[in-house]
Design a protein around this motif. Structure first.
Motif, short mmCIF file in Angstrom:
data_model
loop_
_atom_site.label_atom_id
_atom_site.label_comp_id
_atom_site.label_asym_id
_atom_site.label_seq_id
_atom_site.Cartn_x
_atom_site.Cartn_y
_atom_site.Cartn_z
N LEU A 579 0.94 -1.29 -0.17
CA LEU A 579 -0.15 0.07 0.01
C LEU A 579 0.92 1.13 0.05
O LEU A 579 0.72 2.23 -0.65
N TRP A 580 1.96 1.32 0.75
CA TRP A 580 2.85 2.43 0.90
C TRP A 580 3.25 2.65 -0.71
O TRP A 580 3.41 3.82 -1.00
N SER A 581 3.74 1.60 -1.20
CA SER A 581 4.28 1.70 -2.71
C SER A 581 3.34 2.13 -3.56
O SER A 581 3.89 2.97 -4.38
N MET A 582 2.04 1.93 -3.31
CA MET A 582 1.11 2.49 -4.16
C MET A 582 0.65 3.91 -3.99
O MET A 582 0.46 4.56 -4.95
N PHE A 583 0.28 4.01 -2.68
CA PHE A 583 -0.33 5.34 -2.28
C PHE A 583 0.60 6.45 -2.22
O PHE A 583 0.47 7.54 -2.39
N LYS A 584 2.28 6.17 -1.88
CA LYS A 584 3.25 7.15 -2.07
C LYS A 584 4.29 6.96 -3.02
O LYS A 584 5.31 6.74 -2.65
N PRO A 585 3.86 7.19 -4.17
CA PRO A 585 4.90 6.86 -5.42
C PRO A 585 6.09 7.48 -5.28
O PRO A 585 7.44 7.08 -5.77
N ASP A 586 6.36 8.71 -4.75
CA ASP A 586 7.35 9.47 -4.60
C ASP A 586 8.13 9.48 -3.35
O ASP A 586 8.88 10.05 -2.95
N ASP A 587 7.84 8.49 -2.38
CA ASP A 587 8.23 8.11 -1.35
C ASP A 587 8.97 6.60 -1.32
O ASP A 587 8.17 5.76 -1.02
N PRO A 588 10.15 6.69 -1.63
CA PRO A 588 10.76 5.28 -1.87
C PRO A 588 10.75 4.23 -0.52
O PRO A 588 10.75 4.72 0.49
N VAL A 589 10.30 3.07 -0.86
CA VAL A 589 10.01 2.06 0.10
C VAL A 589 10.53 0.61 -0.73
O VAL A 589 10.49 0.35 -1.80
N VAL A 590 11.09 -0.14 0.45
CA VAL A 590 11.06 -1.55 -0.16
C VAL A 590 11.05 -2.44 1.21
O VAL A 590 11.36 -1.92 2.52
N HIS A 591 10.37 -3.40 0.91
CA HIS A 591 9.81 -4.43 2.35
C HIS A 591 9.88 -5.79 1.86
O HIS A 591 9.05 -6.21 0.86
N ILE A 592 10.51 -6.51 2.48
CA ILE A 592 10.55 -7.93 2.39
C ILE A 592 9.15 -8.77 3.09
O ILE A 592 8.95 -8.38 4.32
N GLY A 593 8.17 -9.52 2.29
CA GLY A 593 7.18 -10.35 3.04
C GLY A 593 7.53 -11.89 2.61
O GLY A 593 7.49 -12.07 1.36
N ILE A 594 7.71 -12.53 3.45
CA ILE A 594 7.73 -13.98 3.21
C ILE A 594 6.59 -14.76 3.42
O ILE A 594 5.80 -14.74 4.38
N ILE A 595 6.39 -15.58 2.25
CA ILE A 595 5.07 -16.08 2.36
C ILE A 595 5.04 -17.53 3.14
O ILE A 595 5.83 -18.54 3.23
N ASP A 596 3.91 -17.68 4.05
CA ASP A 596 3.76 -18.41 4.93
C ASP A 596 2.83 -19.68 4.57
O ASP A 596 2.67 -20.51 5.28
N GLY A 597 1.93 -19.22 3.86
CA GLY A 597 0.77 -19.87 3.52
C GLY A 597 -0.43 -18.95 2.69
O GLY A 597 -0.11 -18.06 2.72
N ASP A 598 -1.48 -19.90 2.31
CA ASP A 598 -2.48 -19.28 1.58
C ASP A 598 -3.84 -19.03 2.57
O ASP A 598 -3.97 -19.95 3.14
N ASP A 599 -4.47 -18.07 2.27
CA ASP A 599 -5.80 -17.96 2.82
C ASP A 599 -6.79 -17.91 1.79
O ASP A 599 -6.71 -16.96 0.75
N ASN A 600 -7.69 -18.80 1.50
CA ASN A 600 -8.61 -18.74 0.40
C ASN A 600 -10.18 -18.26 0.63
O ASN A 600 -11.17 -18.70 0.37
N THR A 601 -10.35 -17.49 1.82
CA THR A 601 -11.50 -16.81 2.14
C THR A 601 -12.30 -16.20 0.99
O THR A 601 -11.73 -15.51 0.35
N VAL A 602 -13.44 -16.62 1.06
CA VAL A 602 -14.42 -15.91 -0.01
C VAL A 602 -15.59 -15.48 0.67
O VAL A 602 -16.12 -15.92 1.79
N TRP A 603 -15.86 -14.33 0.28
CA TRP A 603 -16.86 -13.27 0.98
C TRP A 603 -17.51 -12.69 -0.29
O TRP A 603 -17.16 -11.85 -0.96
N ASN A 604 -19.04 -12.73 -0.21
CA ASN A 604 -19.83 -12.03 -1.10
C ASN A 604 -19.38 -12.49 -2.66
O ASN A 604 -19.56 -11.94 -3.62
N ASP A 605 -19.09 -13.94 -2.75
CA ASP A 605 -18.66 -14.55 -3.94
C ASP A 605 -17.31 -13.61 -4.63
O ASP A 605 -16.92 -13.93 -5.54
N VAL A 606 -16.58 -13.20 -3.79
CA VAL A 606 -15.51 -12.42 -3.95
C VAL A 606 -14.49 -12.90 -3.01
O VAL A 606 -14.47 -13.05 -1.91
N LYS A 607 -13.13 -13.44 -3.50
CA LYS A 607 -11.99 -13.89 -2.87
C LYS A 607 -11.25 -12.73 -2.26
O LYS A 607 -10.80 -11.83 -2.77
#
Length: 803
Positions: A579-607
Motif C-alpha cells: 500500500l505504501w508503494s502504491m499510495f506514496k509513489p514519490d516516497d521510496p520504500v522496499v519491504h520483504i514479505g515471506i510467504i507462510d501460506g495461503d488464505d482462500n477466504t471467499v466473501w460475497n462471492d469475492v476472494k
C-alpha cells in the motif's frame, strides 16, 4: 459530460463551550455512571439501590469484557450462512452474547439553572436504547449510531438528587452483520441555554458560493429560536484564523417573524481574502463563533466551530478534484470499533489509527456502514482525511436496530445525520447505504430506486453541496443482463461498486456520464484492483478492512476479520508496504514479505483471503522460501548474508507492479536484505536478521501530550528483544502489567485474532513478539508508573506524566 462542482465552507462539530457570561453551558456527563450487565427489574426507579453496580466512565462498551461464546460442536462457526443456533450467528458479532446493560447516574442540578432550557444529549446508545429520568421514560433511540437530545427543563427536581437511567440493548444476533458493541459507547453531555433565545440542535449550515485562492465568500445560516416580543434580534459572527487572528467580526440585525418562533436565518455573508485552503496535505482550519445577543447586548447563546475553506468537483473526465487539483481517493473502509476498546469511541484511539493510515499514504476513509462519532470527523478535518459518510447498511429493519420498521426511521435519521456532519471539510460524499440493490424486499419493491430517491430528496433539504451515492453489492447487476448496471447504480450521483472495478470501462462506454468509485476493494487483488483502474478518471477506492477488527469471523477460533494490512493491535503486516508503494509513489520504500501460506477466504462471492506473510529471519534450517519485495523503485537486489541472489526489475504490468516475487530462496542464518534502486541509485533498504533468544522487554508509549481529563489514552507497545535490542517475533511470553498513579488499564491486545484471551484485565500474551497495553488517564494530573513483567525476561518500568 457530467461534472459536479461543490463549494462548501466546512466546519467541525460544535465544541463543548461556556460563553463568557455562561450563556451556554455544556457539561461533560461521561463520569460517575454505575453499570450492570443484564436486565434488572425496576432499574429505572429512583429508589433502586445501585451501590453494588460497577463504576464506569463513558464511553463504555459492555460487550467487550464478556467471555467469548464458542460454537457448539458440529455447528457451522463462520459467516457462510445464517444458522438457527444463536452461537453460530454470533460469528458476525464477535462471538459475544447479545443482551442488555443498565446505566444509572445520580446528580443534583445547579440551582442557577432554574428557568433555563436544559437538555440531555446522547451521541449514541448501542444498539437501541431507552432513557429514564426519575423513573419516567423520557426518550431513546432506535438506531444507536445517531444521537439525540431530550429537553428535561421541566422534569428536573432542583435542590435534590435526580436519577438518569439508560437501558441499552444489543438486540438479536441477526440485527447487525458485524460486532457493534453495546452500551453508552459515545459521549453524553448536559446542555444549558437561555430559554427565550437559543440555537437549535446542529444549527449551523455554512457554505461558500465562491472560493478561489484569492478570495472566499462565506454564507452563514443558523436555525434559532426566539420567544421574545421584538421586531428583530442581533447575531454576531466572528471568524478567527488558525493563528488566532480575527478575520471578521460583524453583528447583524435579523428580522423576526413572531408567528414562527423557530426558523432558519442567513446571519452573515463574509469575505475572506487570501484564504488558507483546506486540503489533504494542508488541512488549515478556521474558527467560527456565532452568538445570539439579547436586547441589552449580552450573549443569550453561542456556538463555536472549527471550519476549513475548500472546493471540490467530480467529473467522469477526472474523477475528483480538490481546490482545482486532481486527488485520488486512497482509502480504507472499516467498521467503527477500536480493537481492545471495542466500540467505545475514544478520540485518541481514533487519532492513532488515522495517523497510522496517513503514514502509509491513505487520504480517505469510508464510514462503513454507519455514522461514526463527531470526534472522528473532527480528527479527519484536522489530519486532512477525505470521508465518504455513510448512513446505513441495508435498508431493512433487520439491520437498522430491529426494534422499529426502517420505513419509520429514515425520515428522522437523514436530517440528524446530515445536519450533524454537513459542515465538516473532510466529508466530500454522502452514502445512504451499502449493498442494497440485490434485495427485492426493500420498500416499494423496485430494487431500492424509490427509497433512494426519497432519502436523497430529504438529504438535499439540508445539504446540496455533495454528491449522494450507495455502495453496490458485487452480485447486483441488471436482472435482464449482467452487462448493464443495476437500476439503482444509474440513479446515484457517483457509481460506487464494491469490488467490481472491472465493470468501469464497459459501463463508462454505455453511460458516459457515470463517475466511478470502488467503494470496497479486496486484499487478495491488492495492486491489480488499483493499477488496473484508469486512475486519471476514477474517484479512487477504499480497501475493505485494512485494520483487522472484531466480528465477521470466517470461522472459530478467529474472533474477527484478519485480511487487513494492519493487525488488530495496529502492527503493520508486510502487505501494508505494498500500500505504501502504491499510495506514496514519490516516497521510496522496499519491504520483504515471506510467504507462510495461503488464505482462500471467499466473501460475497469475492476472494478476499490473501497470502499469510511474515517478515522475520528465524526459519527452519535448510528450508527454501518464497517471498515478495514490495517496492516503488525501479529494481531490487536481494542479498543473503551479503551475497547477491539476483536483481529483478519492477514491472509496469498492473498484475505484478510493485511486488517482485522471489522463489527458492535458501534460508541461511544471518540476514536477508532487499536493496531498492531508482535511476541506478539506492533509494531504500530493508534488512531482517536472525535473532537470538529474547532477554528483555521494551516499552514504547505513543502520547507525549497525555491529558489528565479522564478520557485521554496512552498506548504502550511492549516488545520482546534479544541482547542486541532486536524484536524477537517468536516470543510468546505472558505479560503482567501493573499501574500506579492517576491512570488505569482499559485494554490489552496483541495481533492474534485466534487468542482465547479477553482484551480487558492486566495480562496479555506476546504475539510475534509484541503486545499493547492501553492506559486511560484520570482527572488528576501526575506521574503514572507502568511495569511489565514476565518470567525469564528483564522487566520494563517506565514513568509517564499526565497534564
Amino acid at each position: 459530460m457530467k461534472r459536479i462542482t461543490f463549494v462548501l465552507w466546512a466546519l467541525m462539530a460544535i465544541m463543548p463551550l461556556a460563553a463568557a457570561d455562561n450563556s451556554r453551558i455544556v457539561q461533560n456527563f461521561n463520569f460517575d455512571w454505575r453499570f450492570h450487565a443484564g436486565d434488572v427489574a425496576d432499574a429505572h426507579s429512583v429508589s433502586f439501590d445501585d451501590d453494588g453496580w460497577q463504576s464506569v466512565v463513558v464511553p463504555h462498551d459492555f460487550q467487550i469484557s464478556q467471555p467469548w461464546v464458542a460454537p457448539a460442536k458440529g455447528e457451522k462457526a463462520d459467516n457462510s450462512d445464517i444458522a438457527s443456533n444463536v452461537k453460530s450467528r454470533l460469528s458476525s458479532r464477535g462471538f459475544k452474547e447479545m443482551g442488555i446493560g443498565w446505566y444509572r447516574k445520580t446528580f443534583t442540578p445547579d440551582e442557577a439553572w432554574k428557568g433555563k432550557r436544559i437538555l440531555l444529549d446522547f451521541e449514541g446508545i448501542m444498539l437501541v436504547g431507552d432513557v429514564y429520568l426519575n423513573g419516567e421514560r423520557v426518550g431513546g433511540t432506535e438506531y444507536g449510531y445517531l444521537g439525540f437530545d431530550i429537553d428535561v427543563s421541566k422534569l428536573l427536581k432542583f435542590g435534590q438528587p435526580n436519577v438518569v437511567a439508560v437501558k441499552a440493548n444489543t438486540q438479536n444476533p441477526e440485527n447487525s452483520r458485524w460486532y457493534t458493541g453495546g452500551g453508552l459507547f459515545r459521549d453524553v453531555n448536559l446542555i444549558v441555554t437561555d430559554p427565550q433565545q437559543h440555537f437549535t440542535r446542529h444549527p449551523l449550515y455554512i457554505t461558500t458560493p465562491k472560493v478561489s485562492e484569492a478570495q472566499a465568500t462565506v454564507m452563514v445560516q443558523a436555525e434559532m429560536a426566539c420567544y421574545l416580543r421584538v421586531k428583530d434580534f442581533k447575531v454576531n459572527t466572528k471568524i478567527v484564523d488558525g493563528d488566532g487572528n480575527t478575520v471578521s467580526d460583524v453583528t447583524n440585525d435579523i428580522p423576526y417573524n413572531r408567528g414562527q418562533k423557530v426558523n432558519e436565518y442567513i446571519v452573515d455573508s463574509v469575505t475572506i481574502n487570501s484564504p488558507r485552503l483546506w486540503s489533504c496535505e494542508t488541512p488549515h482550519l478556521y474558527k467560527a463563533i456565532v452568538s445570539i445577543l439579547r436586547p441589552d447586548g449580552t450573549i443569550a447563546d453561542q456556538v463555536c466551530e472549527n471550519f476549513g475553506v475548500r472546493w471540490f468537483e467530480y467529473s467522469p473526465e477526472f474523477g475528483f478534484k480538490l481546490n482545482g487539483k486532481k486527488v485520488l481517493f486512497k482509502g480504507n473502509a472499516n467498521h467503527h470499533t477500536l480493537g481492545a476498546l471495542g466500540a467505545a469511541a475514544y478520540p485518541r484511539a481514533m487519532e492513532k489509527r488515522i495517523q497510522l493510515l496517513k503514514q502509509f499514504g491513505f487520504n480517505h476513509i469510508r464510514t462503513s456502514h454507519n455514522p461514526y462519532s463527531k470526534s472522528f470527523l473532527d480528527l479527519c478535518d484536522k489530519y486532512g482525511m477525505l470521508v465518504v459518510d455513510e448512513l446505513y447498511d441495508k435498508w431493512l429493519t433487520q439491520y437498522a436496530g430491529g426494534r422499529t420498521e426502517w420505513l419509520n426511521l429514515w425520515q428522522h435519521d437523514v436530517p440528524e445525520f446530515v445536519r450533524r456532519d454537513r459542515n465538516h471539510p473532510s466529508v466530500v460524499m454522502w452514502s445512504l447505504g451499502n449493498e442494497l440493490q440485490q434485495y427485492w424486499s426493500l420498500p416499494f419493491a423496485d430494487w431500492g430506486v424509490t427509497p433512494y430517491r426519497l432519502q436523497r430528496e430529504l438529504l438535499h433539504r439540508y445539504d446540496n453541496t455533495r454528491p449522494v451515492t450507495v455502495a453496490m453489492h458485487p452480485r447486483g447487476r441488471n436482472l435482464k443482463t449482467d452487462s448493464l448496471p443495476a437500476p439503482l447504480a444509474l440513479e446515484t450521483d457517483i457509481a460506487s461498486y464494491n469490488y467490481r472495478y472491472m465493470y468501469f470501462p464497459g459501463d463508462s462506454r454505455r453511460f458516459p456520464n457515470m463517475i466511478f468509485y470502488q467503494s470496497e476493494a479486496n486484499t487478495a487483488m491488492m495492486g491489480p484492483n488499483f493499477f488496473e483502474m484508469d486512475l486519471d478518471k476514477v474517484v479512487g477506492l477504499a480497501y475493505w478492512g485494512m485494520i483487522d477488527y472484531l466480528g465477521e469471523s470466517n470461522g472459530w477460533p478467529a474472533k474477527g476479520w484478519v485480511q487487513g494490512a494492519f493487525d488488530v493491535s495496529l502492527e503493520p503486516k508486510p502487505i501494508a508496504y505494498l500500500l505504501w508503494s502504491m499510495f506514496k509513489p514519490d516516497d521510496p520504500v522496499v519491504h520483504i514479505g515471506i510467504i507462510d501460506g495461503d488464505d482462500n477466504t471467499v466473501w460475497n462471492d469475492v476472494k478476499v483471503g490473501s497470502q499469510r506473510m511474515s517478515d522475520h529471519w528465524n526459519r527452519k534450517p535448510g528450508s527454501s522460501l518464497s517471498l515478495y519485495t514490495y517496492t516503488n523503485a525501479d529494481e531490487v537486489e536481494l542479498l543473503v548474508n551479503g551475497k547477491s541472489i539476483g536483481v529483478k526489475k519492477n514491472t509496469t504490468n498492473p498484475k505484478g507492479r510493485n511486488k517482485i516475487k522471489w522463489d527458492n530462496v535458501k534460508y541461511e542464518p544471518g540476514y536477508i536484505e532487499a536493496v531498492a534502486k531508482k535511476g541506478g541509485k539506492v533509494v531504500a533498504r530493508h534488512k531482517i536478521e536472525t535473532t537470538t533468544d529474547a532477554v528483555a522487554l521494551q516499552a514504547t508509549p505513543d502520547n507525549e501530550a497525555w491529558k489528565a481529563d479522564g478520557q485521554d489514552l496512552q498506548h504502550v507497545r511492549i516488545c520482546a528483544v534479544d541482547k542486541k535490542g532486536r524484536r524477537v517475533q517468536g516470543a510468546q511470553n505472558d505479560i503482567t502489567f501493573t499501574v500506579e498513579g492517576p491512570a488505569e488499564i482499559v485494554g490489552v491486545i496483541n495481533g492474534d485474532m485466534n487468542s482465547e484471551e479477553l482484551t480487558v484485565g492486566n495480562k496479555r500474551r506476546l504475539y510475534k513478539g509484541t503486545a499493547t497495553v492501553i492506559l486511560r488517564s484520570t482527572r488528576e494530573a501526575g506521574k503514572v508508573t507502568l511495569v511489565a513483567t514476565t518470567d525469564g525476561l528483564k522487566k520494563v518500568k517506565q514513568v509517564y506524566k499526565t497534564n
